[in-house]
Motif scaffolding. Sequence first.
Motif, PDB file in Angstrom:
ATOM      1  N   ASN A 176     -11.459  14.640  16.820  1.00 35.29           N
ATOM      2  CA  ASN A 176     -11.032  13.316  17.277  1.00 35.29           C
ATOM      3  C   ASN A 176      -9.898  13.427  18.295  1.00 35.29           C
ATOM      4  OD1 ASN A 176     -12.762  12.000  15.396  1.00 35.29           O
ATOM      5  ND2 ASN A 176     -11.296  12.566  13.816  1.00 35.29           N
ATOM      6  N   VAL A 177      -8.984  14.340  18.012  1.00 32.91           N
ATOM      7  CA  VAL A 177      -7.852  14.511  18.911  1.00 32.91           C
ATOM      8  C   VAL A 177      -8.334  15.060  20.249  1.00 32.91           C
ATOM      9  CG1 VAL A 177      -5.681  15.724  19.239  1.00 32.91           C
ATOM     10  CG2 VAL A 177      -6.268  14.832  16.996  1.00 32.91           C
ATOM     11  N   LEU A 214      -9.445  12.266  22.294  1.00 33.17           N
ATOM     12  CA  LEU A 214      -8.291  11.548  22.847  1.00 33.17           C
ATOM     13  C   LEU A 214      -7.715  12.314  24.028  1.00 33.17           C
ATOM     14  CD1 LEU A 214      -6.382  10.488  19.600  1.00 33.17           C
ATOM     15  CD2 LEU A 214      -7.773   9.049  21.086  1.00 33.17           C
ATOM     16  N   ALA A 215      -7.684  13.626  23.911  1.00 33.85           N
ATOM     17  CA  ALA A 215      -7.088  14.444  24.963  1.00 33.85           C
ATOM     18  C   ALA A 215      -7.883  14.347  26.260  1.00 33.85           C
ATOM     19  CB  ALA A 215      -6.986  15.894  24.507  1.00 33.85           C
ATOM     20  N   ASN A 270      -7.323  10.928  27.796  1.00 31.77           N
ATOM     21  CA  ASN A 270      -5.995  10.860  28.400  1.00 31.77           C
ATOM     22  C   ASN A 270      -5.861  11.746  29.626  1.00 31.77           C
ATOM     23  OD1 ASN A 270      -4.601   9.061  26.899  1.00 31.77           O
ATOM     24  ND2 ASN A 270      -2.975  10.491  26.334  1.00 31.77           N
ATOM     25  N   GLU A 327      -5.661  14.998  29.555  1.00 29.33           N
ATOM     26  CA  GLU A 327      -4.844  16.190  29.302  1.00 29.33           C
ATOM     27  C   GLU A 327      -5.674  17.463  29.366  1.00 29.33           C
ATOM     28  OE1 GLU A 327      -1.870  16.154  26.477  1.00 29.33           O
ATOM     29  OE2 GLU A 327      -1.350  14.063  26.834  1.00 29.33           O
ATOM     30  N   VAL A 328      -6.958  17.335  29.145  1.00 25.47           N
ATOM     31  CA  VAL A 328      -7.846  18.464  29.399  1.00 25.47           C
ATOM     32  C   VAL A 328      -8.942  17.961  30.326  1.00 25.47           C
ATOM     33  CG1 VAL A 328      -7.429  19.615  27.201  1.00 25.47           C
ATOM     34  CG2 VAL A 328      -9.315  18.023  27.394  1.00 25.47           C
ATOM     35  N   SER A 379      -0.801   5.652  32.531  1.00 24.45           N
ATOM     36  CA  SER A 379      -1.451   4.360  32.356  1.00 24.45           C
ATOM     37  C   SER A 379      -1.981   4.354  30.939  1.00 24.45           C
ATOM     38  CB  SER A 379      -2.592   4.203  33.353  1.00 24.45           C
ATOM     39  OG  SER A 379      -3.541   5.197  33.122  1.00 24.45           O
ATOM     40  N   PRO A 380      -1.877   3.230  30.274  1.00 28.67           N
ATOM     41  CA  PRO A 380      -2.167   3.216  28.839  1.00 28.67           C
ATOM     42  C   PRO A 380      -3.559   3.734  28.486  1.00 28.67           C
ATOM     43  CG  PRO A 380      -1.552   1.025  29.653  1.00 28.67           C
ATOM     44  CD  PRO A 380      -1.514   1.945  30.813  1.00 28.67           C
ATOM     45  N   THR A 381      -4.558   3.297  29.179  1.00 23.46           N
ATOM     46  CA  THR A 381      -5.912   3.768  28.894  1.00 23.46           C
ATOM     47  C   THR A 381      -6.602   4.021  30.223  1.00 23.46           C
ATOM     48  OG1 THR A 381      -6.345   1.447  28.604  1.00 23.46           O
ATOM     49  CG2 THR A 381      -6.492   2.830  26.644  1.00 23.46           C
ATOM     50  N   ASP A 385      -9.936   1.632  22.434  1.00 21.82           N
ATOM     51  CA  ASP A 385      -8.618   2.169  22.104  1.00 21.82           C
ATOM     52  C   ASP A 385      -7.723   1.107  21.493  1.00 21.82           C
ATOM     53  OD1 ASP A 385      -8.127   4.572  24.750  1.00 21.82           O
ATOM     54  OD2 ASP A 385      -9.624   4.348  23.188  1.00 21.82           O
ATOM     55  N   TYR A 386      -7.584  -0.001  22.245  1.00 29.71           N
ATOM     56  CA  TYR A 386      -6.698  -1.054  21.777  1.00 29.71           C
ATOM     57  C   TYR A 386      -7.216  -1.663  20.488  1.00 29.71           C
ATOM     58  CZ  TYR A 386      -3.588  -0.963  25.719  1.00 29.71           C
ATOM     59  OH  TYR A 386      -2.648  -0.592  26.623  1.00 29.71           O
ATOM     60  N   LEU A 412      -8.898  -0.379  18.205  1.00 33.35           N
ATOM     61  CA  LEU A 412      -8.644   0.490  17.071  1.00 33.35           C
ATOM     62  C   LEU A 412      -7.196   0.366  16.616  1.00 33.35           C
ATOM     63  CD1 LEU A 412     -10.397   2.756  15.632  1.00 33.35           C
ATOM     64  CD2 LEU A 412      -8.846   4.314  16.753  1.00 33.35           C
ATOM     65  N   ALA A 413      -6.281   0.400  17.587  1.00 31.69           N
ATOM     66  CA  ALA A 413      -4.864   0.336  17.256  1.00 31.69           C
ATOM     67  C   ALA A 413      -4.539  -0.982  16.575  1.00 31.69           C
ATOM     68  CB  ALA A 413      -4.027   0.504  18.513  1.00 31.69           C
TER      69      ALA A 413
END
Lengths: 321, 588
Positions: free
Chosen positions: B200-201, B204-205, B208, B210-211, B552-554, B563-564, B566-567
Amino acid sequence: MKAFLVRRIYTSFITFIVVIAIVFLLARMTGDPLAELANDPRISPATIAALKAAFGLDRPLHEQFVNYVVNLFRGDLGYSLHYKAPVFDIIMQKLPYTLALLIPSITLSNYLAYTIGIEIGWRRGTRLDSVFMSVSMFIRSTPYFWLAIIFLFVFSVQLRLTPIFGAVTPGKSFSLTWDWISDYLWHYILPFFVMTFRGFLSELIYVRNVVVDVLGEDFVTTAVAKGLPEKYVKRKYVARNAMLPIVTVLGMRYAFIIDGAIQTETVFSYPGTGRLVYEAIFNRDFWLLQGAVVILTMSVIVVNFIIDLLYAYLDPRVRYR
Amino acid sequence: MPSAVTTLNWWVAGTDWDLIPLEMIYDRPLRIINGSPTWEVATSLEYSEDYKVLTMKIREGIKFHDGVELTAEDVAFTINVLANRSWPYYHGYFTSVDRAEAVDKYTVKIYFKNPDAGFILNALPVMNIMPKHIWEPLLQTYGDQLAKYSPKPEELVGSGPFKFVEHVSGQYVRFVANKDYWMGRPCIDELILVIITDANVAVLAIQNGEVDAFLWGVDPAVAKTLETYPNIKIHARLSESFRHWGLLTTVWPLNISKFRLALSYAVDREVLVNDVLLGYGMVGSPGVVGPFGYCAPWYNPNVEKLVYYDPKKAAQILDEIGFTDKNGDGWRDGPRGEPVVIEIYSPTPGYDPVRARVAELLKEFLANIPGGGIKAEVYYYEWATLWPMIREGKVMTWLLGSGWSADISWLYTRFHCPPGGSSNWAKYCNPEVDKMLEELRSSFNETRRKELAWKIQEILALEAPVVNLYYQAFPTPYRTDKFENWFITPSDTLSNRINMLRLSLKSSLCPTPITTPKPTPTTTPSPTTSAAPTTQPTTSPTPPPTPSSTPSPTPTTSVGGPDYTLAVVAAVLVVVVVAIVLLVLRRR
């Protein structure tokens, strides 16, 4: 005291050998660690045989065991089948991360659980108590990985305050030690917080209940009836008497450090011994598993020993037995 | 990557997570790209008349990262270790080799004990050329104990496009571009393979940024969601393996080949691919050999006209061989009225949800045969327990995925009568097939081999020792906003991970992202056409990696909904639960 020590060391040693034997056998009952290779088109049966020979898996069980124990007392934990490297080195690569994460986290959460637990136990039945108890119950029964992912999601993904994975920024080179430390701390903060938060709230309920038990004792009623100040009763009568069971439970948390925090490590992709042990079980990496268990057993024995000494220090009755 | 790199000792590196980083460092004589072999370090291959000596010429002027030239000595050394020691993982492909010799600086002669028609395709494209000056002293010191050796960073020297920098255990492996690479330097400067242990992470990465790419498949349902993000694409990577329903051909009624054929007719493979794999896969050919990847040149398209989904046909065959419903309970019985129950063994849903679901569907397919179904029972076992049972022939039918090698002679190990067919778990024996398989291994006549391969596929389809179900594809997401020129082979042709990584090394352009380097097309078709010094570096198409987008948030607000949601849902849930608990406690 001397006899006590000798007896303790003697029983610890027996425990140790028995645990080693059990783990040795249990691990081998899970089957052939190289079985999976049999369906791999590039692997020939000769290769499997050669690998077995290299790792001593072709020898009879008792011989393997004797070898293992003899090597163990020489300080040699053997070679990991999966990592193809000495078990000791592999564990030592990960252990610093685990210790640095878990010791402060357990210490802080124990401290918080102890101090706050006594306070809310003292005020049992008040609104403060029920708020703490419900939050504590809720957190205790939340699946840990879910909690961790929610934290990660809020702080790392939405707010972008903390990194998503790892213990340091991958591939970053640091000119100053301070840069490294700050980068490390930046990665450290969220797993640390989640672990401490959850540890504190799950232990809180225990401390509080022990305190409530003690509050029902006659000597507390007597002390209050004598007109002793509330603070004094709380500290000298209640906290002291609640100490023994609390030390046992909170103290034992240190013993399982090598067991690590599998879920924290998995969610935050944090290197540590927890995942190492988990993967060792998954891959049937006997030697790595045994090595981890040896260290785990030793730490349980040592922590138990320390707790016993603490008991003797805290409770004179134990001292004279 | 989802899992830690365990060893960087190539001789004994087994998992993908070890092999992927190692591929960056080393070169190989040949390489298979998109199913076709291409030249890499080798420039020509020539067999002697009797196919017992293979002469390989290698490229001049290739240098290892430490400046030592790569010569025929290194190639011969690598082959000799693989052939003479049995612990290296790729030893199986080198068992027919007697020895290799460096004739001169750029010529290697490989001597065979017996001619091996599969050698060039199986062995040379997987063989990383190891530097002799580093590994020979180690081999002398450690001998066979080298199987337990973990190389120091300075020993991880190869001639490949990336130089090894560091491996931080459990976290990442870092490489820098080899600026003197003989094909031209890779365009990216640095390559980092990071390890994210939670699926899951990892998602997310990549959301975002990040990868930039995954090296393993995500859950098909997650992939469907990721596909809706504008900067993320999914590459459905077909795996070089066939996922099948194995039938133990030594027990009644599975020893009746017509009965097995009827089972094959009764299975709707389309449903498996669409419903279980959510489209990330391909219908399995009844002849086992798939139309993609290594198998593409050997695939016989006629088999799908021989055997296909047709429950009526299945019923007809079963009627013919006397399996009809005799006691009127709705289930077919044996010719003498014996009850028929097919036991399907699958790993637990926790271990492999796909196979567990497939087992249930198979049960349904059998029940739906017109004129009375065949009764089936599904058993879930721990994989560690089930696997030995399959190998020892203790289970009636099972679900398994089996890989194949580059040369079609892999059919020998899977379908030759045991013990020759060392992984023929169905215990299938057919003297006619055995003979053809033997010829397939020894014949060097390409036309004849193709003929044999086609014939064998037809027999396998009709005799169905295994019911080939599907070829599984693994949806691997990658980002398109930071790097361009991703080289993705068409979804119906397979390019496995390893190929994709290697391809980037071939390109002298600039196509590489931080995690998965993807190549530009420089495919040179077959080992007969000399691969000209590959494409010349043309203008760099990729701007240097821009620092990842500003916070940027998403990724987008339009489709970034999940995303939102879920939060918010999580927050609301927490509040509600806490409130209820408080309320209840206060009442008391």
